[in-house]
Structure formats: structure tokens, C-alpha cells
Scaffold this active site. Structure first.
Site, short mmCIF file in Angstrom:
data_model
loop_
_atom_site.label_atom_id
_atom_site.label_comp_id
_atom_site.label_asym_id
_atom_site.label_seq_id
_atom_site.Cartn_x
_atom_site.Cartn_y
_atom_site.Cartn_z
N LYS A 1 47.50 31.55 7.99
CA LYS A 1 46.78 31.43 9.25
C LYS A 1 45.61 30.45 9.12
CE LYS A 1 49.36 34.07 11.84
NZ LYS A 1 50.15 33.49 12.94
N ARG B 1 53.77 48.03 10.97
CA ARG B 1 52.80 47.96 9.86
C ARG B 1 52.11 49.31 9.68
NH1 ARG B 1 52.30 42.96 12.04
NH2 ARG B 1 50.41 43.20 13.26
N ARG C 1 38.81 49.19 11.87
CA ARG C 1 38.33 47.86 11.44
C ARG C 1 37.97 46.97 12.64
NH1 ARG C 1 43.74 44.63 9.09
NH2 ARG C 1 44.34 43.93 11.14
N ILE D 1 52.51 39.41 21.59
CA ILE D 1 51.65 38.37 22.15
C ILE D 1 52.47 37.27 22.83
CG2 ILE D 1 50.05 36.52 21.50
CD1 ILE D 1 48.94 38.50 19.33
N PRO E 1 54.77 45.64 18.78
CA PRO E 1 55.80 46.33 18.00
C PRO E 1 55.63 46.12 16.49
CG PRO E 1 56.78 45.32 19.91
CD PRO E 1 55.35 44.85 19.88
N SER E 2 55.23 44.91 16.09
CA SER E 2 55.10 44.69 14.64
C SER E 2 53.90 45.44 14.08
CB SER E 2 55.03 43.20 14.30
OG SER E 2 53.80 42.67 14.69
N TYR F 1 49.38 35.98 4.17
CA TYR F 1 49.19 35.88 5.62
C TYR F 1 47.92 35.09 5.95
CZ TYR F 1 48.72 37.37 10.51
OH TYR F 1 48.59 37.40 11.87
N1 LIG Z 1 49.58 41.86 16.47
C1 LIG Z 1 48.49 41.53 15.88
O1 LIG Z 1 47.63 42.37 15.56
C2 LIG Z 1 48.20 40.09 15.57
C3 LIG Z 1 46.91 39.72 15.17
C4 LIG Z 1 46.63 38.40 14.89
C5 LIG Z 1 47.62 37.45 14.99
N2 LIG Z 1 48.88 37.83 15.38
C6 LIG Z 1 49.90 36.77 15.46
O2 LIG Z 1 50.45 36.77 16.76
C7 LIG Z 1 51.80 36.35 16.72
C8 LIG Z 1 52.68 37.37 17.43
O3 LIG Z 1 52.54 38.63 16.77
P1 LIG Z 1 52.82 40.01 17.55
O4 LIG Z 1 52.37 41.07 16.61
O5 LIG Z 1 52.26 39.94 18.92
O6 LIG Z 1 54.39 40.00 17.74
P2 LIG Z 1 55.54 40.71 16.89
O7 LIG Z 1 55.33 40.41 15.43
O8 LIG Z 1 55.66 42.13 17.30
O9 LIG Z 1 56.79 39.92 17.43
C9 LIG Z 1 57.19 38.74 16.81
C10 LIG Z 1 58.35 38.10 17.56
O10 LIG Z 1 58.71 36.97 16.77
C11 LIG Z 1 60.11 36.86 16.79
N3 LIG Z 1 60.52 36.08 15.62
C12 LIG Z 1 60.49 36.45 14.32
N4 LIG Z 1 61.00 35.48 13.54
C13 LIG Z 1 61.34 34.46 14.38
C14 LIG Z 1 61.91 33.20 14.18
N5 LIG Z 1 62.28 32.79 12.95
N6 LIG Z 1 62.12 32.38 15.25
C15 LIG Z 1 61.78 32.80 16.47
N7 LIG Z 1 61.25 34.01 16.74
C16 LIG Z 1 61.03 34.83 15.68
C17 LIG Z 1 60.58 38.31 16.75
O11 LIG Z 1 61.94 38.43 17.16
C18 LIG Z 1 59.59 38.98 17.69
O12 LIG Z 1 60.05 38.93 19.02
C19 LIG Z 1 52.13 36.15 15.24
O13 LIG Z 1 51.98 34.80 14.89
C20 LIG Z 1 51.09 37.00 14.55
O14 LIG Z 1 50.83 36.56 13.23
C21 LIG Z 1 49.20 39.11 15.67
#
Ligand SMILES: NC(=O)c1ccc[n+]([C@@H]2O[C@H](COP(=O)([O-])OP(=O)(O)OC[C@H]3O[C@@H](n4cnc5c(N)ncnc54)[C@H](O)[C@@H]3O)[C@@H](O)[C@H]2O)c1
Length: 248
Positions: free
Chosen positions: A149, A186, A208, A19, A181-182, A145
Site C-alpha cells: 500500500k 479476517r 484500533r 469498497i 466481506p473480506s 500488505y
Molecule cells: N476493508 C478494509 O478495511 C480496507 C481498509 C483499507 C484498504 N482496503 C482496500 O480496499 C480495497 C477493497 O477492499 P474491501 O475489503 O472493500 O473488499 P473485499 O476484499 O471484500 O473484496 C475484494 C474484491 O476484489 C475482487 N478480486 C480479488 N482478486 C481479484 C482479481 N485478481 N481481479 C479482480 N478482482 C479481484 C474479489 O472478487 C472481491 O469482489 C482493497 O484494495 C483493500 O486493500 C480495505
């Protein structure tokens, strides 16, 4: 439409993938000067035109030094976050504290560092990435988590209330299940833990989502552009769901 963020300076945390990256790329496409940051600087490669910097949001010192270097910004996007899997009984103090440090205190750090510059300008937009899991909806195995949030939403509303007359807005985005990627990790972990195939574990995440599909990071970035831009100038302190009907 292009140029919606022309003339604006933005900082995006965790812009290396998922994101955060989609938001950094969308901001560049809309004409902003973007500081794309991540703790893993190599992941930032390939984001066109962005200024790329290593930034670990777990470090107050690093965040403050970075804010000092960058100077006043118009937009701050807090995207860093981590998904801990488990119930209350699976969550030890270390996991709880790490989740809050990365998901919540990181936003406290960056807002403290960048807000003074916004106040000096008399304008600014803060966009925090929360989640559909948390206070919007309780989700199994998202104990720590979800708590983090929910805290992000509380923090966002508090900042919005405190600075509503100073030109600074703060909003939270609550994504549903988004391909990233994350999420892939998961899915792998779930397949291992439940001794099923990755395809079946992926399907459980898809199931879901009432729309029957995962969301894309670009769908979240589109909302972030709106909240960052002046076109949302009458909107603050709100949660914005881009969740494929997750909260229905
Ligand atoms: N993917 C989903 O389904 C989803 C849903 C709801 C909310 N979110 C939220 O969206 C956000 C992004 O998630 P995503 O899944 O798109 O990305 P991701 O988890 O795949 O990537 C996370 C990024 O954060 C960086 N990161 C980790 N620790 C860090 C730190 N200490 N300092 C700086 N950077 C750091 C990583 O290097 C990586 O590039 C998060 O806050 C997540 O909780 C994601």
C-alpha cells in the site's frame, strides 16, 4: 446532489463487493456510465445500471483486451487488493509476490492500459485504493500488505507528477478499517488463530479505530466520487484519508 459524474465513463476494478462495489454504485447514482468489473462476475449481479464484466487484474492480457473493448474512459478506480496477515518472518516469497502482483502491479497494468485514452482526451481521474496501513502508519501483522500500500501511494504520486500538465489526475484513498466481506473473513481468521470469539476479534478491529466504530464502504465511495468528479480538479498526487482517525 446528483449528476456529479454525468457524461463520464468509469471503470472500477474489484466492484463485486466492499469498497469497489460501493464506489461503482455511487458512480452510477451520480450519473456515470460505469464498467463494474471483478474476477468473480457473479458478485456483480444487482449493481443497478452498470455494465458488468469479468476482469482478473492479475492478467495483463485480460486488462489490455478489456481496455481495447471499452475505449477511452474518464475515470479509473483501482480497488482490487488483498490483505496478507503476518510479520516479515511470516511472509514467504509466494505471499510477498502475490501481494505485490494483486495490490500494486494490477494498478500498473490498468493505468498502462487506460492512460493513453485519457491522454488522447486531455483529461482523466485515476483513484487508487491504498490504505491507512502502509506509509501512513505501520500496523502489526501487515508487513507485506503495508509495503504494497506504500507502493500504491508512490505509484500514484509518480503518475500524478508525470501527467500533471496533460489533464490527468491521480489520487490515492487511504481507508481505515472498513466493514466488508473480506474484513469479516479476517475477523474469523483472527478469532481462530488467537483462540478467541469472533465478537472479541471484531472488537479488536473496532478498538484500533479512534472513533470507536468501523467505517462503511459508502463513506469511502463518497470520497471517491469527489476525487473522480471535476469538483476536485485542482487536486492531484495526494493521499486522502477516510480512516476514522486511524492515523491520529
Ligand atoms: N476493508 C478494509 O478495511 C480496507 C481498509 C483499507 C484498504 N482496503 C482496500 O480496499 C480495497 C477493497 O477492499 P474491501 O475489503 O472493500 O473488499 P473485499 O476484499 O471484500 O473484496 C475484494 C474484491 O476484489 C475482487 N478480486 C480479488 N482478486 C481479484 C482479481 N485478481 N481481479 C479482480 N478482482 C479481484 C474479489 O472478487 C472481491 O469482489 C482493497 O484494495 C483493500 O486493500 C480495505
Amino acid at each position: 446532489m446528483a449528476g456529479r459524474l454525468k457524461g463520464k465513463v468509469a471503470v472500477v476494478t474489484a466492484a463485486g463487493q466492499g469498497i469497489g462495489r460501493a464506489i461503482a454504485e455511487a458512480f452510477v447514482a451520480e450519473g456515470a456510465t460505469v464498467w463494474a468489473t471483478d474476477k468473480d462476475v457473479a458478485l456483480l449481479e444487482g449493481i443497478p445500471k452498470a455494465k458488468k464484466r469479468k476482469l482478473d487484474v492479475l492478467s495483463s492480457k485480460a486488462v489490455n483486451a478489456f481496455a481495447e473493448k471499452v475505449g477511452p474512459v474518464d475515470i479509473l478506480v483501482n480497488a482490487a487488493g488483498f490483505v496478507h496477515h503476518g510479520t516479515v518472518l511470516d511472509t514467504d516469497d509466494k505471499a510477498w509476490d502475490f501481494s505485490f502482483d494483486l495490490n500494486v502491479k494490477s494498478m500498473h497494468r490498468t493505468i498502462q492500459a487506460f492512460l493513453p485514452g485519457m491522454l488522447a482526451k486531455g483529461s482523466g481521474s485515476i483513484v487508487n485504493i491504498a490504505s491507512g496501513a502502509g506509509s501512513v502508519r505501520g500496523i502489526p501483522n501487515r508487513y507485506a500488505y503495508g509495503a504494497t500500500k506504500a507502493a500504491v501511494i508512490g505509484l500514484t504520486k509518480a503518475v500524478a507528477a508525470d501527467y500533471i500538465k496533460k489533464g490527468v489526475r491521480a489520487n490515492a484513498i487511504c481507508p481505515g478499517t472498513i466493514q466488508s466481506p473480506s474484513l469479516d473473513q479476517r475477523i474469523k481468521d483472527l478469532a481462530q488463530a488467537t483462540k478467541t470469539t469472533e465478537a472479541a476479534a471484531r472488537q479488536a478491529f473496532i478498538d484500533r479505530q479512534p472513533m470507536g466504530r468501523l467505517g462503511t464502504a459508502e463513506e469511502i465511495a463518497a470520497l471517491a466520487v469527489y476525487l473522480a468528479a471535476d469538483e476536485s480538479s485542482y487536486t492531484t498526487g495526494q493521499i486522502h484519508l477516510a480512516d476514522g482517525g486511524f492515523a491520529l
